[in-house]
Design an enzyme around this catalytic site. Structure first.
Site, PDB file in Angstrom:
ATOM      1  N   ALA A   3       7.775   4.707  14.345  1.00  0.00           N
ATOM      2  CA  ALA A   3       8.382   4.805  12.952  1.00  0.00           C
ATOM      3  C   ALA A   3       7.867   6.315  12.435  1.00  0.00           C
ATOM      4  CB  ALA A   3       7.656   3.551  12.148  1.00  0.00           C
ATOM      5  N   ARG A  44       2.211  -3.723  12.525  1.00  0.00           N
ATOM      6  CA  ARG A  44       1.602  -4.271  13.800  1.00  0.00           C
ATOM      7  C   ARG A  44       2.212  -5.382  14.260  1.00  0.00           C
ATOM      8  NH1 ARG A  44       0.414   0.581  13.830  1.00  0.00           N
ATOM      9  NH2 ARG A  44      -1.754   1.055  14.311  1.00  0.00           N
ATOM     10  N   GLY A 104       0.820  -1.122   0.160  1.00  0.00           N
ATOM     11  CA  GLY A 104      -0.087  -0.034   0.167  1.00  0.00           C
ATOM     12  C   GLY A 104       0.916   1.167   0.010  1.00  0.00           C
ATOM     13  N   ARG A 105       0.325   2.192   0.564  1.00  0.00           N
ATOM     14  CA  ARG A 105       1.153   3.600   0.679  1.00  0.00           C
ATOM     15  C   ARG A 105       2.512   3.338   0.934  1.00  0.00           C
ATOM     16  NH1 ARG A 105      -3.721   4.702   3.289  1.00  0.00           N
ATOM     17  NH2 ARG A 105      -5.178   6.286   2.186  1.00  0.00           N
ATOM     18  N   GLU A 130       2.754  -5.450  23.333  1.00  0.00           N
ATOM     19  CA  GLU A 130       3.441  -4.005  23.111  1.00  0.00           C
ATOM     20  C   GLU A 130       2.810  -3.319  24.205  1.00  0.00           C
ATOM     21  OE1 GLU A 130       3.778  -2.603  19.126  1.00  0.00           O
ATOM     22  OE2 GLU A 130       3.191  -0.704  20.063  1.00  0.00           O
ATOM     23  N   HIS A 158       7.961   1.467  18.769  1.00  0.00           N
ATOM     24  CA  HIS A 158       6.985   1.889  18.103  1.00  0.00           C
ATOM     25  C   HIS A 158       6.958   3.452  17.730  1.00  0.00           C
ATOM     26  CE1 HIS A 158       2.479   1.073  16.724  1.00  0.00           C
ATOM     27  NE2 HIS A 158       2.927   1.898  15.747  1.00  0.00           N
TER      28      HIS A 158
HETATM   29  C1  DGY Z   1      -0.088   4.226  12.952  1.00  0.00           C
HETATM   30  O1  DGY Z   1      -0.215   5.650  12.473  1.00  0.00           O
HETATM   31  O2  DGY Z   1      -0.880   3.462  12.770  1.00  0.00           O
HETATM   32  C2  DGY Z   1       1.283   4.113  13.530  1.00  0.00           C
HETATM   33  O3  DGY Z   1       1.408   3.031  14.024  1.00  0.00           O
HETATM   34  C3  DGY Z   1       1.678   5.103  14.544  1.00  0.00           C
HETATM   35  O4  DGY Z   1       2.005   6.272  13.729  1.00  0.00           O
END
Ligand code: DGY
Length: 331
Positions: free
Chosen positions: A290, A240, A158-159, A269, A288
């Site tokens: 990113a 995830r 995806g994106r 988590e 977590h």
């Molecule tokens: C999301 O946006 O789903 C990320 O896991 C947190 O930015």
């Protein structure tokens, strides 16, 4: 008399860029603690609210929604919304919104940071220096894996997966992708070849996960899939945690089934501080983060605020996950 403002719950301090917008337009109940509210605290915070600006750490279940029948919108401060029971929200006429687009590049950049950290043993290098072990330059010290010319497997095209693919061009990599939805034109333009998942896992030197968490992607990568991977392959997860079977991954890293892993997300988590994955030299685990840049978190806050306020004003929000709720409401 001025019209009364809607009441909304904001379940953690988000960047001011979005908080200011919410505060101006609503009676805002802000959860100010560092840790998320417990289910009981969340229930108390949401009591009587017209809207909620939530985080991925808040479990918004059918029961939670049943207790607040006046609630119109759950605006999640994330692109992922697996913490919200969307069918339950839709059935109750509650709009669910998210923050796509504003974090795509930032997340793709970080997937690369993880991949490179694992491939070139950056964290082990830092630990080595900090432990006072650096005595000389060593011909065989901390040897890693080359990226140039290697095969990258992107699971979830995806994106974010596509942005990851763009960045692979700079390393002259062969790029494979797996997705249940395929867009041959996009793949062609990015020089990417679709493969069934098992084939991708067999062929890739680096496998990076970018699928949403759904019942279909829960433990998509388990013991069987890890065994299909090359012995020196590196797995990156910036999607995830539950997409990967944690116990199977721990075993695979311990017994050399795969070469390494770099995880932005884990299951559970947060990962307990004494979990074996934290200590394995071939695992890089970060909390977590990113999408964690100043600019991106500002954009996420603004988008979440815009979504929330638009629904409360009876307008179309920029990003809604269940548009049928508003279509129904507008006849
Ligand atoms: C999301 O946006 O789903 C990320 O896991 C947190 O930015």
């Amino acid at each position: 008399m001025a019209p009364t403002k809607p009441t909304v719950a904001v379940t953690r301090k988000i960047p001011e860029a979005g908080l200011v917008m919410v505060r101006e337009a609503t009676e805002t109940r802000l959860w100010e603690e560092e840790l998320p509210p417990s289910p009981e605290q969340l229930a108390a915070l949401l009591r009587g609210c017209d809207g909620a600006l939530t985080l991925l750490t808040d479990d918004i279940t059918g029961d939670v929604l049943d207790r607040e029948p006046q609630l119109k919108v759950v605006s999640n401060f994330a692109v992922g919304y697996d913490n919200v029971d969307v069918p339950a929200a839709t059935a109750r006429g509650v709009a669910v919104c998210n923050t796509p687009d504003v974090l795509t590049e930032t997340t793709a950049d970080f997937a690369w940071a993880l991949l490179m950290a694992a491939a070139r043993r950056v964290v082990e290098g830092v630990d080595y220096v900090r432990a006072g072990k650096w005595k000389t330059w060593g011909p065989t010290l901390l040897l890693g894996r080359d990226l140039t010319g290697a095969t990258l497997g992107i699971v979830g095209f995806g994106r974010i997966g596509r942005e990851v693919a763009k960045r692979a061009r700079g390393f002259d990599m062969r790029v494979l992708a797996y997705d249940t939805y395929q867009d041959p034109e996009v793949a062609r333009s990015l020089g990417v070849t679709y493969r069934p998942l098992d084939e991708l896992l067999r062929e890739a030197d680096f496998v990076t996960l970018h699928v949403a968490l759904t019942p279909e992607t829960q433990q998509l990568i388990g013991a069987r899939e890890l065994k299909l991977m090359k012995r020196e392959a590196i797995l990156v997860n910036a999607a995830r945690g539950p997409v990967v079977d944690t116990d199977a991954l721990t075993d695979a890293l311990r017994d050399g089934t795969i070469g390494g892993a770099a995880l932005d997300v884990t299951d559970p988590e947060p990962l307990p501080a004494d979990h074996p994955l934290v200590f394995l030299p071939n695992a890089v685990v970060v909390p977590h983060m990113a999408s964690a840049t100043v600019a991106t978190r500002d954009r996420m806050a603004e988008t979440a605020a815009r979504n929330l306020l638009a629904v409360l004003r009876g307008e179309q929000p920029p990003h809604i996950v269940n548009p049928e709720v508003l279509e129904r409401a507008n006849g």
